[in-house]
Design a protein around this motif. Sequence first.
Motif, short mmCIF file in Angstrom:
data_model
loop_
_atom_site.label_atom_id
_atom_site.label_comp_id
_atom_site.label_asym_id
_atom_site.label_seq_id
_atom_site.Cartn_x
_atom_site.Cartn_y
_atom_site.Cartn_z
N GLU A 198 0.27 -0.02 6.47
CA GLU A 198 1.03 0.92 6.11
C GLU A 198 1.69 0.80 4.58
O GLU A 198 1.87 1.86 3.83
N VAL A 199 1.81 -0.50 4.34
CA VAL A 199 2.43 -0.59 2.68
C VAL A 199 1.17 0.02 1.72
O VAL A 199 1.82 0.62 0.93
N TRP A 200 -0.06 -0.43 2.04
CA TRP A 200 -0.90 0.09 1.03
C TRP A 200 -1.30 1.49 1.16
O TRP A 200 -1.32 2.19 0.12
N GLU A 201 -1.00 2.09 2.25
CA GLU A 201 -1.22 3.69 2.51
C GLU A 201 0.06 4.29 1.71
O GLU A 201 -0.16 5.20 0.76
N GLN A 202 1.21 3.72 1.88
CA GLN A 202 2.44 4.31 1.08
C GLN A 202 2.36 4.00 -0.53
O GLN A 202 2.99 4.93 -1.05
N THR A 203 2.01 2.98 -0.75
CA THR A 203 2.34 2.58 -2.20
C THR A 203 1.45 2.49 -3.03
O THR A 203 1.40 2.81 -4.37
N TYR A 204 0.13 1.93 -2.54
CA TYR A 204 -0.95 1.37 -3.25
C TYR A 204 -2.22 2.43 -3.19
O TYR A 204 -3.46 1.91 -3.69
N SER A 205 -2.13 3.44 -2.33
CA SER A 205 -3.37 4.04 -1.88
C SER A 205 -4.36 4.56 -2.93
O SER A 205 -5.53 4.41 -2.91
N ASN A 206 -3.91 4.75 -4.26
CA ASN A 206 -4.85 5.35 -5.43
C ASN A 206 -4.96 4.27 -6.12
O ASN A 206 -5.65 4.44 -7.37
#
Lengths: 220, 398
Positions: free
Chosen positions: B99-107
């Motif tokens: 969830e955190v990776w998708e929301q904040t750091y996905s790019n």
Amino acid sequence: MYDPMLYVHWKQAKLAMIPFVVAAFGLPLLAIQGLGPEPQGLNLDETLIWLPLFPALAGAIGVVLALTAWNWDHQQGHVYALTLPMARWEYAMHKMGAGVVLGLVPVMAFWIGAHLASASLTLPVGLNAYPNQLTLRFLFAVLLSYALLFAMAAGTVKTTIWSVTGVIAFFIAGSVLNDFLALFFPYFQEADIVAVVGEWLFTARGPFGVFTGNWALIDV
Amino acid sequence: MPTTRWVLLGLVALACPVGASGQFTDGQLRERLDSLRPVLEQASIAAELERAAAAEAMRIEAREEVEQTQVPLERLRIGPLHVLAFADQVDLARDIFEEVWEQTYSNIAGSPSVARTVIAFQWRTPQRTVSEEEDSASVVHGLSLNRVWTPTRARVEVRVRNAIASVLSEDLPPESPLRLWVTELRPGSLPGYTERPRGTLSSYVDTEGAYRQLVVTQSGSTRACMDGDLAACSAALRLRLDDPRVSDWLSLEERQAMIQSGIGADGAFMHPDFPLVRACVEEDDEESCNRALREVVVWTPARPLGGPASTDLFWYAVRVGGVGAWERVLEMQESSPLDALTHIAGVGADELIGGWRAWVIESRPDVHAGLGTTRWATLFWVLVLGALAMRSTRWRLG
């Protein structure tokens, strides 16, 4: 029946309310002290120290109103109330309504003080004064505090003690209960019911959310 | 009592009467003692075996105890992240990190620090230890969260977000101008510390905080930035590596006001540096004002827009840069913050700063937002409490 009750409550509360009315009027003016129009702008940090006093004052006003609402009744053994040709709930409703009306006196003082404080400042671009919103918040905080203490004072001492004890026990034993429930329900492995309830109580939808919102008179 | 002691007692018992009577020669005594040596050796071996057996039993008991409480570790792969979690928290760790990776750091891609780091996660457990041996090839970043400070899942997500930002920080050398700028550390700061401070990136993008800073900070450059002067924004953020120029941050009136408020209206005339103060305040001499700020008020120049503003601009540049932005972060480690940020974003300086300024101004916080919801919630609770008061039992008899 409402008018005499308002009058009796007023007689009981007027002396006790005087310092609170003065404080409600003066607090917004005190909070902006030192924020005079200066070339380098306003230092809002100086107002931060005063902000907790706004909800504290609202809470104190509610407590005083609630206690003065029932104090004389309890002292006289409810004889006056029992002689009246009305149901208990109707009596309590009139009494509560009288307290709400009396609560408007310090709220009005606060509103005037907040407007005077706002008018005395020259705000730079981007900063605004919020006297009306702050007064509204103050009003609701007074109402909530009053209603809570009114309900507690209306009941028996036994009920009040049980209620307060229940709340304290929940916060103390809640974690143990949480761990026990976690054995049977996976949800409780991830949640902490004491923290969740604690957070809910002080969010916008919770009963005490009005005390924890933004109490700034001057803000962006 | 161990066997050895019985044997020794026996020897003493045998020797005493012999010595006392004096009927045996030395040779006879030696012979008798020698005859007892095998018994002694046998007893010693038995005692040794007994000790070893007891130690082994204790070891087995300890191992069984550990096995009963220890849960095996599992390694997860979430995007480029490596996460180590105990078996009973694998699903939880996967959910939260995804969830955190998708929301904040996905790019974000291509981070060497993320590739070599394993985040060891545990929450609300009795702080089990992940030993280095379990993953000696990687850098272990511990993330042990206890229930007191992180009681809810939302707070765990914040800590996970911070942990990832902390790992990403290691992509930039500690003395990198960009890292120093974002984390607001000065090169070689904190003298006396054996280890240099390593500022870490904040994952908390507080655009509302940046807006508040822009409006409230007592500096002419921030107000000019609010009005749309992009050069003033750049100066207030101190995006270039040149020496700070106080005149870029504070107008003459602001400096004069700072000096006057710093020493007080009466103190100005009694101050030993009175000529300097007078030259600044009465003769409007800029150089005297700058000197007075340094020497009389002892003011350390600090950029007006730091903290939330610089963090917000950094993540804004990464967002504008889109896919590949993080690789560009790695390419510009020694450049000035302005060059690095424009390279990361892939746009010119004016476009970047102008876009960020517009984004911040759009994010103006609605200060009394939520009062409507609070109002209805409060009214509801007032009615509930009023109803309870009307149901009071105080009047009942008995």
